[in-house]
Design an enzyme around this catalytic site. Structure first.
Site, PDB file in Angstrom:
ATOM      1  N   GLU A  96     -14.871   7.175  -9.919  1.00 43.83           N
ATOM      2  CA  GLU A  96     -13.626   6.607 -10.491  1.00 43.83           C
ATOM      3  C   GLU A  96     -12.381   7.219  -9.848  1.00 43.83           C
ATOM      4  OE1 GLU A  96     -13.595   5.306 -14.534  1.00 43.83           O
ATOM      5  OE2 GLU A  96     -15.782   5.352 -14.629  1.00 43.83           O
TER       6      GLU A  96
HETATM    7  N1  CAA Z   1      -1.965  -0.227 -11.937  1.00 41.76           N
HETATM    8  C1  CAA Z   1      -1.534  -1.475 -11.578  1.00 41.76           C
HETATM    9  N2  CAA Z   1      -1.083  -1.758 -10.315  1.00 41.76           N
HETATM   10  C2  CAA Z   1      -1.088  -0.754  -9.421  1.00 41.76           C
HETATM   11  C3  CAA Z   1      -1.525   0.548  -9.729  1.00 41.76           C
HETATM   12  C4  CAA Z   1      -1.971   0.792 -11.058  1.00 41.76           C
HETATM   13  N3  CAA Z   1      -2.395   2.002 -11.418  1.00 41.76           N
HETATM   14  N4  CAA Z   1      -1.408   1.325  -8.635  1.00 41.76           N
HETATM   15  C5  CAA Z   1      -0.901   0.527  -7.659  1.00 41.76           C
HETATM   16  N5  CAA Z   1      -0.722  -0.710  -8.137  1.00 41.76           N
HETATM   17  C6  CAA Z   1      -0.191  -1.880  -7.405  1.00 41.76           C
HETATM   18  C7  CAA Z   1       0.984  -1.470  -6.537  1.00 41.76           C
HETATM   19  O1  CAA Z   1       2.194  -1.560  -7.253  1.00 41.76           O
HETATM   20  C8  CAA Z   1       0.906  -2.474  -5.407  1.00 41.76           C
HETATM   21  O2  CAA Z   1       1.488  -3.676  -5.841  1.00 41.76           O
HETATM   22  P1  CAA Z   1       2.450  -4.533  -4.857  1.00 41.76           P
HETATM   23  O3  CAA Z   1       1.572  -4.927  -3.699  1.00 41.76           O
HETATM   24  O4  CAA Z   1       2.905  -5.681  -5.690  1.00 41.76           O
HETATM   25  O5  CAA Z   1       3.550  -3.596  -4.444  1.00 41.76           O
HETATM   26  C9  CAA Z   1      -0.595  -2.713  -5.250  1.00 41.76           C
HETATM   27  O6  CAA Z   1      -1.198  -2.330  -6.506  1.00 41.76           O
HETATM   28  C10 CAA Z   1      -1.219  -1.901  -4.147  1.00 41.76           C
HETATM   29  O7  CAA Z   1      -0.894  -0.544  -4.382  1.00 41.76           O
HETATM   30  P2  CAA Z   1      -1.060   0.566  -3.266  1.00 41.76           P
HETATM   31  O8  CAA Z   1      -0.390   0.094  -1.998  1.00 41.76           O
HETATM   32  O9  CAA Z   1      -0.654   1.875  -3.850  1.00 41.76           O
HETATM   33  O10 CAA Z   1      -2.629   0.515  -2.998  1.00 41.76           O
HETATM   34  P3  CAA Z   1      -3.525   1.304  -1.963  1.00 41.76           P
HETATM   35  O11 CAA Z   1      -4.352   0.330  -1.220  1.00 41.76           O
HETATM   36  O12 CAA Z   1      -2.685   2.260  -1.184  1.00 41.76           O
HETATM   37  O13 CAA Z   1      -4.561   2.092  -2.908  1.00 41.76           O
HETATM   38  C11 CAA Z   1      -5.369   3.895  -4.281  1.00 41.76           C
HETATM   39  C12 CAA Z   1      -4.210   2.954  -3.910  1.00 41.76           C
HETATM   40  C13 CAA Z   1      -4.804   4.726  -5.413  1.00 41.76           C
HETATM   41  C14 CAA Z   1      -5.824   4.771  -3.155  1.00 41.76           C
HETATM   42  C15 CAA Z   1      -6.547   3.007  -4.785  1.00 41.76           C
HETATM   43  O14 CAA Z   1      -7.188   2.353  -3.703  1.00 41.76           O
HETATM   44  C16 CAA Z   1      -7.599   3.823  -5.527  1.00 41.76           C
HETATM   45  O15 CAA Z   1      -7.418   4.111  -6.707  1.00 41.76           O
HETATM   46  N6  CAA Z   1      -8.707   4.176  -4.836  1.00 41.76           N
HETATM   47  C17 CAA Z   1      -9.850   4.784  -5.515  1.00 41.76           C
HETATM   48  C18 CAA Z   1     -10.798   3.720  -5.957  1.00 41.76           C
HETATM   49  C19 CAA Z   1     -11.641   4.151  -7.089  1.00 41.76           C
HETATM   50  O16 CAA Z   1     -11.211   4.848  -8.011  1.00 41.76           O
HETATM   51  N7  CAA Z   1     -12.888   3.703  -7.078  1.00 41.76           N
HETATM   52  C20 CAA Z   1     -13.811   3.998  -8.125  1.00 41.76           C
HETATM   53  C21 CAA Z   1     -14.679   2.797  -8.375  1.00 41.76           C
HETATM   54  S1  CAA Z   1     -15.471   2.750  -9.927  1.00 41.76           S
HETATM   55  C22 CAA Z   1     -16.714   3.855  -9.895  1.00 41.76           C
HETATM   56  O17 CAA Z   1     -16.503   4.997  -9.643  1.00 41.76           O
HETATM   57  C23 CAA Z   1     -18.117   3.424 -10.186  1.00 41.76           C
HETATM   58  C24 CAA Z   1     -18.681   3.730 -11.477  1.00 41.76           C
HETATM   59  O18 CAA Z   1     -19.512   2.960 -11.890  1.00 41.76           O
HETATM   60  C25 CAA Z   1     -18.417   4.936 -12.293  1.00 41.76           C
END
Ligand code: CAA
Length: 380
Positions: free
Chosen positions: A364
């Site tokens: 996550e």
């Molecule tokens: N809530 C809503 N919108 C959001 C947001 C949030 N928390 N954070 C960013 N956004 C929006 C931004 O405002 C942006 O919108 P616009 O294009 O309109 O400006 C858009 O989303 C893209 O934002 P970023 O450019 O910041 O996105 P990014 O590509 O740079 O990625 C990141 C950001 C934080 C690295 C994200 O990719 C991330 O959280 N990565 C980790 C993924 C993750 O947690 N995976 C876990 C999967 S689940 C799991 O673990 C399996 C399980 O079964 C337990």
């Protein structure tokens, strides 16, 4: 500021605590050994609506506080962290995707109510082999066909995947648009072309079921699209903000579970003619760990409070996730050390807890991703 738990919070905490002692503790070592999920206990736990605590009754939830759900994850994770993550994925990743989506209420209810009561199992399909921390790097696609969509691709590391009746699948409707073309669908078990791929053999949380999910020309009706093209990525990130509070609760539960085992051990075991806790270096070590746990707990309850009172909670969730899971790793590692040779043996539980703790720093959003989220707010 009032740190006293409400009647509702105390009641749910107590129910989850008793359930963990009576239903999860017996057999936890065997389930870890055999990678077996306690499906019967999981369904039983759900009977009272435990998996939909924070969602509105109109969409099939229990209209409770997010903090109640968090306290319940913490309690079960003290005993069985595999159960804790299965629970957290049901409520915050699967349920969160449904509840946060723009789907009409009848669709939300259709896909939430049975999950709330444990009659159906939900999972969350975002991660792919080429899209882990970089969640934007999706390859799974959905192409419009008639009154629905045809999905192709593969998801990986899906917790609850092999058990799931419903999976939320994030995918691109127009790869040229990247995340601006990301949508989300609920895909039902048994839909032709939708299958469980490799079931993972893991270091920890061994009784949780984690797998690939394969999509080969899977036809899904339009009404199952819960996030329209362009809404999917934001839905995933918003949902993950809530999920991280769940993983923080899991981490805190593991830390508290291992701490209690170590505390009792230091009181019971004598070496050099006195109980171990009378060795000042061990008593001081426990004082430090208890302080770490309290810091983690305060961050966790603060993040849950931000979410349930409608305040921004992305950064509080990231801080809580990073701190609680690092605390889980630290406390379990120290517990193994303090129990010495016994700590390394399975029947003392702490070696399992140490293996379980490791993944909480990874899934996550790795704790490095949490730093990215926190620092991103600092320099805007
Ligand atoms: N809530 C809503 N919108 C959001 C947001 C949030 N928390 N954070 C960013 N956004 C929006 C931004 O405002 C942006 O919108 P616009 O294009 O309109 O400006 C858009 O989303 C893209 O934002 P970023 O450019 O910041 O996105 P990014 O590509 O740079 O990625 C990141 C950001 C934080 C690295 C994200 O990719 C991330 O959280 N990565 C980790 C993924 C993750 O947690 N995976 C876990 C999967 S689940 C799991 O673990 C399996 C399980 O079964 C337990």
């Amino acid at each position: 500021m009032d740190f006293t738990l409400t009647h509702e919070q105390q009641m749910i905490q107590q129910m989850a605590r008793e359930f963990a002692q009576q239903e999860l503790l017996p057999g936890v070592l065997e389930r870890d050994e055999k990678s077996e999920f306690p499906l019967e206990q999981f369904r039983k736990f759900g009977q009272t609506g435990m998996f939909g605590i924070p969602y509105g009754k109109e969409i099939g939830g229990m209209a409770g506080a997010y903090s109640c759900y968090i306290l319940a994850v913490e309690e079960v994770s003290k005993v069985d962290a595999s159960f804790g993550i299965a629970f957290s994925v049901m409520t915050s990743l699967y349920g969160g995707s449904i509840a946060n989506s723009s789907a009409p209420d009848y669709i939300k209810k259709k896909y939430l109510e049975d999950v709330t009561f444990g009659r159906k199992i939900g999972s969350f399909g975002l991660t792919e082999h080429s899209a882990g921390s970089d969640a934007a790097g999706q390859k799974t696609v959905a192409v419009k066909q008639g009154d629905g969509w045809v999905l192709n691709g593969a998801k990986c590391f899906n917790t609850n995947g092999p058990l799931a009746d419903y999976t939320v699948v994030y995918c691109l409707t127009d790869p040229a648009l990247g995340t601006k073309g990301m949508a989300a669908f609920v895909v039902e078990k048994g839909t032709p072309g939708f299958s469980v791929g490799k079931v993972e053999n893991k270091m920890g949380i061994r009784s949780a079921q984690v797998s690939e999910m394969i999509l080969e020309d899977v036809y899904v009706p339009e009404e199952n699209m819960i996030a329209k093209p362009g809404e999917g990525f934001k839905l995933a990130l918003k949902t993950l903000d809530g999920g991280r509070i769940g993983v923080a609760a899991q981490g805190l539960g593991i830390a508290k579970g291992a701490f209690e085992i170590a505390r009792k051990y230091l009181m019971d075991r004598e070496q050099f003619g006195k109980p171990l806790y009378k060795q000042q270096y061990l008593a001081y070590k426990m004082a430090e760990l208890q302080t770490d746990i309290k810091c983690a707990e305060l961050l966790l309850y603060h993040a849950a409070m931000c979410k349930e009172t409608g305040q921004p909670y992305g950064v509080p969730a990231a801080m809580a996730k990073m701190t609680c899971t690092n605390t889980a790793m630290k406390v379990t590692t120290e517990a193994v050390q303090m129990l010495g040779g016994n700590g390394y043996m399975k029947e003392y539980h702490v070696e399992r807890m140490m293996r379980d703790a490791k993944i909480t720093q990874i899934y996550e959003g790795t704790n490095e991703i949490q730093k990215l989220v926190i620092s991103g707010q600092l320099f805007r």
